[in-house]
Design a protein around this motif. Structure first.
Motif, PDB file in Angstrom:
ATOM      1  N   LYS A  97     -27.616  36.894 -36.597  1.00 61.97           N
ATOM      2  CA  LYS A  97     -27.150  35.555 -36.248  1.00 61.97           C
ATOM      3  C   LYS A  97     -26.306  35.552 -34.974  1.00 61.97           C
ATOM      4  N   LEU A  98     -25.521  36.602 -34.788  1.00 61.16           N
ATOM      5  CA  LEU A  98     -24.655  36.683 -33.618  1.00 61.16           C
ATOM      6  C   LEU A  98     -25.413  37.026 -32.334  1.00 61.16           C
ATOM      7  N   ILE A  99     -26.527  37.753 -32.468  1.00 61.83           N
ATOM      8  CA  ILE A  99     -27.246  38.253 -31.290  1.00 61.83           C
ATOM      9  C   ILE A  99     -28.692  37.774 -31.331  1.00 61.83           C
ATOM     10  N   ALA A 100     -28.954  36.673 -30.655  1.00 58.03           N
ATOM     11  CA  ALA A 100     -30.320  36.170 -30.562  1.00 58.03           C
ATOM     12  C   ALA A 100     -31.127  37.104 -29.663  1.00 58.03           C
ATOM     13  N   ILE A 101     -32.385  37.274 -29.991  1.00 59.76           N
ATOM     14  CA  ILE A 101     -33.234  38.151 -29.178  1.00 59.76           C
ATOM     15  C   ILE A 101     -33.307  37.646 -27.743  1.00 59.76           C
ATOM     16  N   SER A 102     -33.328  36.342 -27.540  1.00 58.53           N
ATOM     17  CA  SER A 102     -33.384  35.805 -26.176  1.00 58.53           C
ATOM     18  C   SER A 102     -32.137  36.187 -25.381  1.00 58.53           C
ATOM     19  N   ASP A 103     -30.959  36.139 -26.022  1.00 58.68           N
ATOM     20  CA  ASP A 103     -29.722  36.556 -25.346  1.00 58.68           C
ATOM     21  C   ASP A 103     -29.754  38.053 -25.055  1.00 58.68           C
ATOM     22  N   LEU A 104     -30.211  38.824 -26.021  1.00 57.43           N
ATOM     23  CA  LEU A 104     -30.294  40.269 -25.860  1.00 57.43           C
ATOM     24  C   LEU A 104     -31.240  40.633 -24.718  1.00 57.43           C
ATOM     25  N   ALA A 105     -32.386  39.971 -24.650  1.00 53.13           N
ATOM     26  CA  ALA A 105     -33.356  40.252 -23.593  1.00 53.13           C
ATOM     27  C   ALA A 105     -32.787  39.921 -22.217  1.00 53.13           C
ATOM     28  N   GLU A 106     -32.039  38.842 -22.122  1.00 59.23           N
ATOM     29  CA  GLU A 106     -31.438  38.463 -20.841  1.00 59.23           C
ATOM     30  C   GLU A 106     -30.409  39.506 -20.385  1.00 59.23           C
ATOM     31  N   VAL A 107     -29.541  39.919 -21.302  1.00 57.68           N
ATOM     32  CA  VAL A 107     -28.507  40.893 -20.975  1.00 57.68           C
ATOM     33  C   VAL A 107     -29.120  42.265 -20.671  1.00 57.68           C
ATOM     34  N   ALA A 108     -30.198  42.593 -21.349  1.00 61.97           N
ATOM     35  CA  ALA A 108     -30.854  43.899 -21.152  1.00 61.97           C
ATOM     36  C   ALA A 108     -31.395  44.060 -19.729  1.00 61.97           C
ATOM     37  N   GLN A 109     -31.588  42.966 -19.026  1.00 64.42           N
ATOM     38  CA  GLN A 109     -32.122  43.043 -17.663  1.00 64.42           C
ATOM     39  C   GLN A 109     -31.101  43.561 -16.656  1.00 64.42           C
ATOM     40  N   TRP A 110     -29.814  43.460 -16.987  1.00 61.36           N
ATOM     41  CA  TRP A 110     -28.818  43.867 -15.983  1.00 61.36           C
ATOM     42  C   TRP A 110     -27.706  44.764 -16.512  1.00 61.36           C
ATOM     43  N   ALA A 111     -27.394  44.694 -17.795  1.00 61.86           N
ATOM     44  CA  ALA A 111     -26.285  45.501 -18.329  1.00 61.86           C
ATOM     45  C   ALA A 111     -26.673  46.978 -18.325  1.00 61.86           C
ATOM     46  N   THR A 112     -25.765  47.814 -17.897  1.00 60.37           N
ATOM     47  CA  THR A 112     -26.071  49.241 -17.764  1.00 60.37           C
ATOM     48  C   THR A 112     -25.610  50.083 -18.944  1.00 60.37           C
ATOM     49  N   ASP A 113     -24.826  49.488 -19.860  1.00 53.61           N
ATOM     50  CA  ASP A 113     -24.336  50.268 -20.999  1.00 53.61           C
ATOM     51  C   ASP A 113     -24.040  49.356 -22.183  1.00 53.61           C
ATOM     52  N   LEU A 114     -23.862  49.986 -23.315  1.00 53.01           N
ATOM     53  CA  LEU A 114     -23.625  49.282 -24.569  1.00 53.01           C
ATOM     54  C   LEU A 114     -22.351  48.442 -24.524  1.00 53.01           C
ATOM     55  N   PHE A 115     -21.281  48.994 -23.949  1.00 50.43           N
ATOM     56  CA  PHE A 115     -20.002  48.290 -23.885  1.00 50.43           C
ATOM     57  C   PHE A 115     -20.143  46.976 -23.118  1.00 50.43           C
ATOM     58  N   THR A 116     -20.786  47.027 -21.956  1.00 51.75           N
ATOM     59  CA  THR A 116     -20.975  45.831 -21.126  1.00 51.75           C
ATOM     60  C   THR A 116     -21.846  44.805 -21.841  1.00 51.75           C
ATOM     61  N   ALA A 117     -22.924  45.279 -22.459  1.00 52.68           N
ATOM     62  CA  ALA A 117     -23.822  44.375 -23.177  1.00 52.68           C
ATOM     63  C   ALA A 117     -23.096  43.701 -24.339  1.00 52.68           C
ATOM     64  N   ALA A 118     -22.338  44.468 -25.103  1.00 51.27           N
ATOM     65  CA  ALA A 118     -21.601  43.902 -26.238  1.00 51.27           C
ATOM     66  C   ALA A 118     -20.599  42.851 -25.763  1.00 51.27           C
ATOM     67  N   ALA A 119     -19.890  43.153 -24.683  1.00 55.12           N
ATOM     68  CA  ALA A 119     -18.914  42.193 -24.160  1.00 55.12           C
ATOM     69  C   ALA A 119     -19.597  40.893 -23.737  1.00 55.12           C
ATOM     70  N   GLU A 120     -20.729  41.012 -23.085  1.00 53.60           N
ATOM     71  CA  GLU A 120     -21.453  39.827 -22.636  1.00 53.60           C
ATOM     72  C   GLU A 120     -21.990  39.012 -23.810  1.00 53.60           C
ATOM     73  N   LEU A 121     -22.382  39.684 -24.868  1.00 54.66           N
ATOM     74  CA  LEU A 121     -22.929  39.019 -26.056  1.00 54.66           C
ATOM     75  C   LEU A 121     -21.843  38.558 -27.030  1.00 54.66           C
ATOM     76  N   ARG A 122     -20.586  38.883 -26.711  1.00 58.23           N
ATOM     77  CA  ARG A 122     -19.417  38.516 -27.519  1.00 58.23           C
ATOM     78  C   ARG A 122     -19.496  39.077 -28.930  1.00 58.23           C
ATOM     79  N   VAL A 123     -19.867  40.366 -29.006  1.00 61.19           N
ATOM     80  CA  VAL A 123     -19.900  41.090 -30.276  1.00 61.19           C
ATOM     81  C   VAL A 123     -19.280  42.466 -30.076  1.00 61.19           C
ATOM     82  N   THR A 124     -18.962  43.128 -31.175  1.00 58.13           N
ATOM     83  CA  THR A 124     -18.462  44.493 -31.084  1.00 58.13           C
ATOM     84  C   THR A 124     -19.622  45.425 -30.749  1.00 58.13           C
ATOM     85  N   GLU A 125     -19.299  46.568 -30.196  1.00 62.90           N
ATOM     86  CA  GLU A 125     -20.332  47.559 -29.899  1.00 62.90           C
ATOM     87  C   GLU A 125     -21.060  47.954 -31.182  1.00 62.90           C
TER      88      GLU A 125
END
Length: 152
Positions: A97-125
Motif C-alpha cells: 500500500k505504501l509503495i505503488a509499482i508506478s512510484d517504484l518504477a519512476e524512482v528506479a530510473q534515477w535513484a542509485t541506492d536503497l537509501f535514496t529510493a526509500a527516502a523518495e518513496l517516504r518509507v523505511t529502507e
C-alpha cells in the motif's frame, strides 16, 4: 471484500495515508514512550499505540503496518509461528500500500541506492526491501541478493 476497498482514503503509494484510514475505521492512535517496539495493535481497545520520537517516515510505516493487523483482526500472539506469519503479512501488505509499482518504477530510473529510493518513496529502507522481495526478482535495482534478513 477487503475493508480498505470501501474506504475513500485508501489510496496506494505516495498518497496512501494510514492515519486517515485508521480514523475512518474508528481506531484510536495513542502516542507514548515504548521500550521494545515502535508500535502495537490492541484489538481489545481498538487502538494503535505508537512510539513517540519516530520520524515522519517511520511513523507512516509503523501506522500502515499496525493498520494491517487491525484489518486482519489479529489478536495477541501466543504462538511464535503465528506471530511471525502475522508480522510478515502485515509488513507485506503495508509495503504494497505504501509503495505503488508506478512510484517504484519512476524512482528506479534515477535513484542509485536503497537509501535514496526509500527516502523518495517516504518509507523505511526495511519496508522498501519487503516490497522488493514481494516482487521476487523483477529486476529492481538495489534489491539485495537473498532478500532481507529481517523477519517481522
Amino acid at each position: 471484500m477487503s475493508k480498505t476497498l470501501l474506504l475513500p482514503s485508501a489510496h496506494a503509494g505516495l498518497n496512501y495515508d494510514p492515519v486517515a484510514v485508521l480514523e475512518e475505521l474508528g481506531i484510536t492512535i495513542v502516542r507514548t514512550w515504548l521500550r521494545d517496539t515502535w508500535g502495537a495493535w490492541s484489538r481489545e481497545h481498538r487502538s494503535v499505540v505508537i512510539a513517540t520520537g519516530l520520524s515522519t517516515v517511520q511513523e507512516r510505516c509503523v501506522l500502515a503496518h499496525e493498520l494491517e493487523h487491525a484489518l486482519a483482526e489479529d489478536e495477541g500472539c501466543g504462538n511464535q509461528l503465528t506471530a511471525l506469519r502475522q508480522e510478515r503479512r502485515a509488513d507485506r501488505e503495508a509495503a504494497r500500500k505504501l509503495i505503488a509499482i508506478s512510484d517504484l518504477a519512476e524512482v528506479a530510473q534515477w535513484a542509485t541506492d536503497l537509501f535514496t529510493a526509500a527516502a523518495e518513496l517516504r518509507v523505511t529502507e526495511r519496508l522498501l526491501e519487503v516490497r522488493l522481495n514481494d516482487l521476487r526478482g523483477e529486476g529492481w535495482p538495489w534489491r539485495r541478493p537473498g532478500g532481507s534478513r529481517i523477519a517481522g
